[in-house]
Design a protein around this motif. Sequence first.
Motif, mmCIF file in Angstrom:
data_model
loop_
_atom_site.group_PDB
_atom_site.id
_atom_site.type_symbol
_atom_site.label_atom_id
_atom_site.label_comp_id
_atom_site.label_asym_id
_atom_site.label_seq_id
_atom_site.Cartn_x
_atom_site.Cartn_y
_atom_site.Cartn_z
ATOM 1 N N GLN A 132 0.766 -1.323 0.086
ATOM 2 C CA GLN A 132 -0.041 0.016 0.225
ATOM 3 C C GLN A 132 0.900 1.091 -0.106
ATOM 4 O O GLN A 132 0.551 1.960 -0.798
ATOM 5 C CB GLN A 132 -0.918 0.043 1.186
ATOM 6 C CG GLN A 132 -2.076 -0.921 0.997
ATOM 7 C CD GLN A 132 -3.281 -0.467 1.999
ATOM 8 O OE1 GLN A 132 -2.875 -0.295 3.112
ATOM 9 N NE2 GLN A 132 -4.542 -0.619 1.645
ATOM 10 N N ALA A 133 1.884 1.361 0.877
ATOM 11 C CA ALA A 133 2.796 2.494 0.958
ATOM 12 C C ALA A 133 2.048 3.950 0.963
ATOM 13 O O ALA A 133 2.093 4.776 0.028
ATOM 14 C CB ALA A 133 3.566 2.459 -0.207
ATOM 15 N N ARG A 134 1.238 3.982 1.955
ATOM 16 C CA ARG A 134 0.203 5.041 2.013
ATOM 17 C C ARG A 134 0.546 6.033 3.439
ATOM 18 O O ARG A 134 0.952 5.496 4.467
ATOM 19 C CB ARG A 134 -1.102 4.721 2.278
ATOM 20 C CG ARG A 134 -1.606 3.859 1.002
ATOM 21 C CD ARG A 134 -3.056 3.133 1.089
ATOM 22 N NE ARG A 134 -4.298 4.092 1.139
ATOM 23 C CZ ARG A 134 -4.847 4.408 -0.065
ATOM 24 N NH1 ARG A 134 -4.460 3.929 -1.344
ATOM 25 N NH2 ARG A 134 -5.831 5.253 0.207
ATOM 26 N N GLY A 151 -8.647 9.153 7.083
ATOM 27 C CA GLY A 151 -8.142 8.277 5.951
ATOM 28 C C GLY A 151 -6.680 8.288 5.377
ATOM 29 O O GLY A 151 -5.915 8.822 6.252
ATOM 30 N N SER A 152 -6.482 7.516 4.420
ATOM 31 C CA SER A 152 -5.003 7.233 3.873
ATOM 32 C C SER A 152 -5.082 7.628 2.475
ATOM 33 O O SER A 152 -6.129 7.269 1.870
ATOM 34 C CB SER A 152 -4.671 5.805 4.259
ATOM 35 O OG SER A 152 -5.310 4.765 3.823
ATOM 36 N N PHE A 153 -3.758 7.720 2.165
ATOM 37 C CA PHE A 153 -3.279 8.048 0.613
ATOM 38 C C PHE A 153 -2.205 8.071 0.141
ATOM 39 O O PHE A 153 -1.335 8.147 1.317
ATOM 40 C CB PHE A 153 -4.272 9.391 0.308
ATOM 41 C CG PHE A 153 -3.800 10.485 1.003
ATOM 42 C CD1 PHE A 153 -2.565 11.358 0.824
ATOM 43 C CD2 PHE A 153 -4.243 10.745 2.397
ATOM 44 C CE1 PHE A 153 -2.039 12.289 1.596
ATOM 45 C CE2 PHE A 153 -3.552 11.800 3.310
ATOM 46 C CZ PHE A 153 -2.732 12.533 2.847
ATOM 47 N N ARG A 154 -1.781 8.122 -1.089
ATOM 48 C CA ARG A 154 -0.528 8.141 -1.398
ATOM 49 C C ARG A 154 -0.197 9.604 -1.710
ATOM 50 O O ARG A 154 -0.888 10.378 -2.512
ATOM 51 C CB ARG A 154 -0.202 7.336 -2.725
ATOM 52 C CG ARG A 154 0.124 5.961 -2.409
ATOM 53 C CD ARG A 154 0.690 5.347 -3.599
ATOM 54 N NE ARG A 154 0.958 3.867 -3.250
ATOM 55 C CZ ARG A 154 1.591 2.807 -3.925
ATOM 56 N NH1 ARG A 154 1.876 3.610 -5.275
ATOM 57 N NH2 ARG A 154 2.124 1.817 -3.605
ATOM 58 N N PRO A 155 0.488 10.459 -1.129
ATOM 59 C CA PRO A 155 0.684 12.065 -1.285
ATOM 60 C C PRO A 155 1.023 12.246 -2.965
ATOM 61 O O PRO A 155 2.211 11.640 -3.204
ATOM 62 C CB PRO A 155 2.087 12.279 -0.306
ATOM 63 C CG PRO A 155 1.799 11.174 0.629
ATOM 64 C CD PRO A 155 1.476 9.946 0.072
ATOM 65 N N LEU A 156 0.054 13.044 -3.206
ATOM 66 C CA LEU A 156 0.454 13.454 -5.045
ATOM 67 C C LEU A 156 0.636 12.030 -5.777
ATOM 68 O O LEU A 156 1.397 12.214 -6.754
ATOM 69 C CB LEU A 156 1.639 14.408 -4.825
ATOM 70 C CG LEU A 156 1.463 15.538 -4.100
ATOM 71 C CD1 LEU A 156 2.677 16.712 -4.269
ATOM 72 C CD2 LEU A 156 0.174 16.275 -4.335
ATOM 73 N N GLY A 157 0.222 11.058 -5.260
ATOM 74 C CA GLY A 157 0.340 9.768 -6.074
ATOM 75 C C GLY A 157 1.607 9.015 -5.548
ATOM 76 O O GLY A 157 1.907 7.884 -6.433
#
Length: 333
Positions: A132-134, A151-157
Amino acid sequence: MSLKILLTMVLAALGLSLAAPAGAAPVTVTNATQFKDTSGTVVHAHGGGMLKVGGYYYWFGENRNPDNTFRAVSVYRSTDLRTWEFRNNVLTQASNPELNLANIERPKVVYNSSTRQFVMWMHKENGKDYSQARAAVATSATVDGNYTWRGSFRPLGNMSRDITLFRDDDGTGYMVSAARNNADLNVYRLTADYLGVASLVRTLWPGSSREAPALFKRGGKYFLLTSGATNWQPNQQKYATASSIAGSWTSLSNVGNSTAYGSQTAFVVAVQGTQATSYLYLGDRWAGAWNRPVNESQYVWLPLAFPTATTMTMSWFPRVSIDTATGVVAGMP
């Protein structure tokens, strides 16, 4: 009669006080051990960070299950950096369905004075592998209250693994995380509310494989301390400096010995007192290095020394003397 005077009289009748916690006496911390809280329970604040609020230092960190998956982000508080009182599991598996099976690593908290929120950033994985690396965010109105999952996300992809937070003197928030399978370190400027990423400021030392970042400021200079990427095994810590986070950074220089005395960077805390401001390295001696669960890991805390404004050294001491009242931190033979 003012409300404060009236409240003081009521509290006095109850044997309570509005006063801040009493000044702490000097203490000694023993390295390469597991710390225990005031109830005698092992402190689980692995990969953690500290935030000072009022007279207390709050220590956040990883508290894992026996299979190393996420159990909680736990927080403890202390006035002297040795006597730790457990306060709360501020984020748990029950906080959000996304956390039912997860890895949550390196939680860091800063305070946003505009929104009056404590904001936590962390590294999030799926509990099975590291695909995942989020980055993830949670907030609370109180430092040791229950945090709300944002929430979780990838910063700027971008991939995002080991992580740290930094709030500059002007209130600007920054997040540093390992990207591109740990090959790079990305420095991001946060949005004004610290809940998202506004821009990528720099990619530092592309291809150098650095992780475990700790960013702090001393005398107008920024220091970034990192480790290499060797799984649970300790390695050579390196650091660099800059006059501006967005400016040019120096090349990496070694600090400590070739294994950081059997530890890995977690955080650098400034201990500011009446006589000095000292900088204390907080490191983890990961139990994974001897094939044991993370919650059996130990702590290595060492004073950092600064021969010049832009150079740093770290030496081994089996014990460290800490005086949070004066700000004096010193190694003991």
